[in-house]
Design a protein around this motif. Structure first.
Motif, PDB file in Angstrom:
ATOM      1  N   UNK A  93       0.795  -1.220   0.000  1.00 15.80           N
ATOM      2  CA  UNK A  93       0.000   0.000   0.000  1.00 15.80           C
ATOM      3  C   UNK A  93       0.826   1.268   0.000  1.00 15.80           C
ATOM      4  N   UNK A  94       0.192   2.353  -0.411  1.00 15.94           N
ATOM      5  CA  UNK A  94       0.764   3.690  -0.294  1.00 15.94           C
ATOM      6  C   UNK A  94       0.090   4.379   0.876  1.00 15.94           C
ATOM      7  N   UNK A  95       0.884   5.004   1.729  1.00 14.43           N
ATOM      8  CA  UNK A  95       0.309   5.577   2.936  1.00 14.43           C
ATOM      9  C   UNK A  95       0.885   6.957   3.279  1.00 14.43           C
ATOM     10  N   UNK A  96       0.653   7.957   2.475  1.00 17.36           N
ATOM     11  CA  UNK A  96      -0.220   7.958   1.303  1.00 17.36           C
ATOM     12  C   UNK A  96       0.519   8.573   0.120  1.00 17.36           C
ATOM     13  N   UNK A  97      -0.020   8.308  -1.094  1.00 19.25           N
ATOM     14  CA  UNK A  97       0.417   9.041  -2.272  1.00 19.25           C
ATOM     15  C   UNK A  97      -0.273  10.400  -2.271  1.00 19.25           C
ATOM     16  N   UNK A  98       0.502  11.469  -2.333  1.00 20.42           N
ATOM     17  CA  UNK A  98      -0.053  12.823  -2.272  1.00 20.42           C
ATOM     18  C   UNK A  98      -0.412  13.259  -3.684  1.00 20.42           C
ATOM     19  N   UNK A  99      -1.699  13.256  -3.985  1.00 20.71           N
ATOM     20  CA  UNK A  99      -2.156  13.436  -5.361  1.00 20.71           C
ATOM     21  C   UNK A  99      -1.758  14.777  -5.992  1.00 20.71           C
ATOM     22  N   UNK A 100      -1.738  15.895  -5.272  1.00 22.36           N
ATOM     23  CA  UNK A 100      -1.356  17.151  -5.933  1.00 22.36           C
ATOM     24  C   UNK A 100       0.041  17.171  -6.522  1.00 22.36           C
ATOM     25  N   UNK A 101       0.924  16.243  -6.112  1.00 18.59           N
ATOM     26  CA  UNK A 101       2.286  16.241  -6.655  1.00 18.59           C
ATOM     27  C   UNK A 101       2.390  15.476  -7.975  1.00 18.59           C
ATOM     28  N   UNK A 102       1.371  14.729  -8.369  1.00 19.31           N
ATOM     29  CA  UNK A 102       1.514  13.753  -9.445  1.00 19.31           C
ATOM     30  C   UNK A 102       0.595  14.030 -10.634  1.00 19.31           C
ATOM     31  N   UNK A 103       1.099  13.688 -11.836  1.00 24.93           N
ATOM     32  CA  UNK A 103       0.239  13.645 -13.011  1.00 24.93           C
ATOM     33  C   UNK A 103      -0.695  12.440 -12.847  1.00 24.93           C
ATOM     34  N   UNK A 123       0.326   8.432 -12.839  1.00 22.27           N
ATOM     35  CA  UNK A 123       0.216   7.735 -11.564  1.00 22.27           C
ATOM     36  C   UNK A 123      -0.700   6.519 -11.685  1.00 22.27           C
ATOM     37  N   UNK A 124      -1.798   6.663 -12.414  1.00 18.52           N
ATOM     38  CA  UNK A 124      -2.708   5.528 -12.625  1.00 18.52           C
ATOM     39  C   UNK A 124      -1.989   4.384 -13.335  1.00 18.52           C
ATOM     40  N   UNK A 125      -1.161   4.701 -14.325  1.00 18.70           N
ATOM     41  CA  UNK A 125      -0.392   3.669 -15.026  1.00 18.70           C
ATOM     42  C   UNK A 125       0.590   2.967 -14.089  1.00 18.70           C
ATOM     43  N   UNK A 126       1.290   3.759 -13.290  1.00 22.79           N
ATOM     44  CA  UNK A 126       2.297   3.190 -12.390  1.00 22.79           C
ATOM     45  C   UNK A 126       1.654   2.323 -11.314  1.00 22.79           C
ATOM     46  N   UNK A 127       0.573   2.807 -10.717  1.00 16.01           N
ATOM     47  CA  UNK A 127      -0.101   2.051  -9.666  1.00 16.01           C
ATOM     48  C   UNK A 127      -0.720   0.773 -10.224  1.00 16.01           C
ATOM     49  N   UNK A 128      -1.318   0.845 -11.393  1.00 16.77           N
ATOM     50  CA  UNK A 128      -1.896  -0.348 -12.014  1.00 16.77           C
ATOM     51  C   UNK A 128      -0.811  -1.381 -12.318  1.00 16.77           C
ATOM     52  N   UNK A 129       0.376  -0.906 -12.654  1.00 13.70           N
ATOM     53  CA  UNK A 129       1.485  -1.828 -12.900  1.00 13.70           C
ATOM     54  C   UNK A 129       1.861  -2.576 -11.625  1.00 13.70           C
ATOM     55  N   UNK A 130       1.882  -1.880 -10.492  1.00 13.76           N
ATOM     56  CA  UNK A 130       2.135  -2.550  -9.208  1.00 13.76           C
ATOM     57  C   UNK A 130       1.060  -3.599  -8.951  1.00 13.76           C
ATOM     58  N   UNK A 131      -0.188  -3.258  -9.198  1.00  6.43           N
ATOM     59  CA  UNK A 131      -1.266  -4.221  -8.984  1.00  6.43           C
ATOM     60  C   UNK A 131      -1.092  -5.438  -9.888  1.00  6.43           C
ATOM     61  N   UNK A 132      -0.640  -5.196 -11.112  1.00  8.54           N
ATOM     62  CA  UNK A 132      -0.451  -6.277 -12.073  1.00  8.54           C
ATOM     63  C   UNK A 132       0.679  -7.209 -11.653  1.00  8.54           C
ATOM     64  N   UNK A 133       1.848  -6.640 -11.364  1.00  3.85           N
ATOM     65  CA  UNK A 133       2.996  -7.494 -11.077  1.00  3.85           C
ATOM     66  C   UNK A 133       2.899  -8.153  -9.691  1.00  3.85           C
ATOM     67  N   UNK A 134       2.060  -7.617  -8.815  1.00  3.03           N
ATOM     68  CA  UNK A 134       1.867  -8.231  -7.495  1.00  3.03           C
ATOM     69  C   UNK A 134       0.676  -9.186  -7.472  1.00  3.03           C
ATOM     70  N   UNK A 174      -9.869  14.972 -21.551  1.00  2.63           N
ATOM     71  CA  UNK A 174     -10.214  15.715 -20.342  1.00  2.63           C
ATOM     72  C   UNK A 174      -9.564  17.084 -20.405  1.00  2.63           C
ATOM     73  N   UNK A 175     -10.352  18.110 -20.127  1.00  6.11           N
ATOM     74  CA  UNK A 175      -9.827  19.473 -20.035  1.00  6.11           C
ATOM     75  C   UNK A 175     -10.274  20.034 -18.691  1.00  6.11           C
ATOM     76  N   UNK A 176      -9.404  19.916 -17.715  1.00  8.86           N
ATOM     77  CA  UNK A 176      -9.743  20.330 -16.368  1.00  8.86           C
ATOM     78  C   UNK A 176      -8.995  21.573 -15.939  1.00  8.86           C
ATOM     79  N   UNK A 177      -9.100  21.877 -14.654  1.00 14.43           N
ATOM     80  CA  UNK A 177      -8.442  23.066 -14.114  1.00 14.43           C
ATOM     81  C   UNK A 177      -6.931  22.884 -14.007  1.00 14.43           C
ATOM     82  N   UNK A 178      -6.485  21.631 -13.812  1.00 11.01           N
ATOM     83  CA  UNK A 178      -5.068  21.375 -13.560  1.00 11.01           C
ATOM     84  C   UNK A 178      -4.435  20.389 -14.531  1.00 11.01           C
ATOM     85  N   UNK A 179      -5.234  19.542 -15.183  1.00  9.51           N
ATOM     86  CA  UNK A 179      -4.691  18.555 -16.109  1.00  9.51           C
ATOM     87  C   UNK A 179      -5.565  18.463 -17.347  1.00  9.51           C
TER      88      UNK A 179
END
Length: 345
Positions: A73-83, A87-98, A148-153
């Motif tokens: 687990x991540x305790x915690x990943x701070x979302x404002x620092x990440x694209x 991040x979704x790709x990286x985390x899904x990769x951890x779920x896949x390989x584990x 997606x066209x949002x305020x930050x991404x």
């Protein structure tokens, strides 16, 4: 009651660089897996000057290949620092390989030095958090290309790969303390991480808020949805108690110092009633402390207020204390609990 670990690698006084501290921590986690600890939640910290863990997703990927059953687990990943999409790709990769062992803990950040270092306005943290988690969940569940066209991404014609093993997505864990944030987590079907500084009475009150909100929303109350972090100060005899308390208080003061903006003497912000509590009274009230018999009694006090999942934070005890806890404390709580609905009070 089940037990996991909370924390991460950090450069200790005995280390001249980061390499050995990471190697020691990796060995610690591998041994915890062998001892049947159920999970590891890695912290994420930046710009501390103390070698604290920053790339938690990267380390979890490595640990996935070294462990067999412990959840990661991540305790915690701070979302404002990440694209969010990266991040979704990286985390899904951890779920896949584990093979589906990821627990995705998220937060919006609280350390002034990190907002300062990343040049992020703290006033935007909640908006960034909300936009990011929506994008991560969409990344994990949407099969077609999207924009997606949002305020930050902003994104155009993306389809996010890989998809996680756990469906519809890995469990979402949120750090929560106020009644509003606790109830929001429960209503959203998320799991909850409670801090390591609040006393038992406060922990029980937050659990009651969470279970009450589940009941009001018709959400099943299951075991293991709320994890409480506790500092571990297990000792062979009470003559060692004072030295362990002093060591923990020194560590807390150092933690507070790393959260300050460089060149200032501002203290880290208070989040909840006991965040970064550096008092002896606070340590006595919020740790698993004393001999094995004392620690079992303290854990039973937590069980009485609804705690069934404890994450142990022990940056100084090493393998010896890990094995000591597994041998002399864990057997008192070995009864296994199936994931059946609990009564919501």
């Amino acid at each position: 009651m089940k037990f996991g670990l909370f924390g991460g690698a950090a450069r200790g006084d005995e280390h001249s660089g980061d390499s050995q501290s990471y190697r020691d921590f990796i060995d610690y986690v591998v041994r915890a897996d062998e001892l049947d600890f159920k999970s590891l939640f890695l912290v994420e910290h930046h710009f501390t000057g103390m070698g604290q863990l920053s790339a938690s997703i990267t380390l979890l990927s490595y640990l996935a290949g070294l462990t067999k059953q412990i959840r990661l687990g991540t305790g915690v990943t701070v979302l404002p620092w990440h694209n969010p999409v990266l991040l979704a790709e990286q985390a899904a990769t951890v779920d896949l390989v584990s093979n589906g062992r990821l627990d995705f803990g998220i937060g919006r950040g609280y350390r002034p030095n990190e907002f300062h270092g990343f040049m992020v306005d703290p006033a935007t943290a909640q908006e960034r958090f909300d936009e990011a988690i929506a994008l991560i969940l969409k990344s994990w569940t949407e099969q077609k290309r999207w924009a997606h066209k949002g305020s930050y991404w902003q994104y155009q014609d993306v389809v996010v790969e890989p998809q996680p093993v756990q469906l519809p997505h890995p469990p979402i864990w949120v750090a929560a303390q106020s009644e509003g944030s606790v109830r929001k987590a429960a209503a959203n079907g998320q799991s909850m991480l409670l801090d390591q500084f609040s006393d038992t009475e406060t922990i029980g009150r937050r659990i009651n808020w969470f279970r009450d909100e589940q009941r009001q929303n018709g959400i099943a109350a299951l075991p293991g949805q709320i994890a409480v972090t506790r500092g571990l100060l297990l000792v062979e005899n009470n003559d060692q108690r004072d030295s362990q308390i002093k060591q923990r208080l020194t560590a807390i003061e150092a933690l507070a110092a790393t959260a300050r903006v460089p060149g200032t003497e501002e203290k880290a912000p208070v989040v909840g009633s006991k965040m970064l509590d550096s008092s002896r009274e606070g340590t006595e009230a919020s740790t698993i402390i004393g001999t094995p018999e004392d620690c079992i009694a303290r854990l039973n006090e937590l069980a009485d207020v609804g705690v069934d999942y404890v994450l142990l934070n022990d940056p100084t005890g090493g393998l010896k204390r890990l094995e000591f806890f597994a041998r002399d404390v864990m057997p008192a709580f070995t009864q296994q609990t199936d994931a059946k609905p609990m009564a919501a009070e």
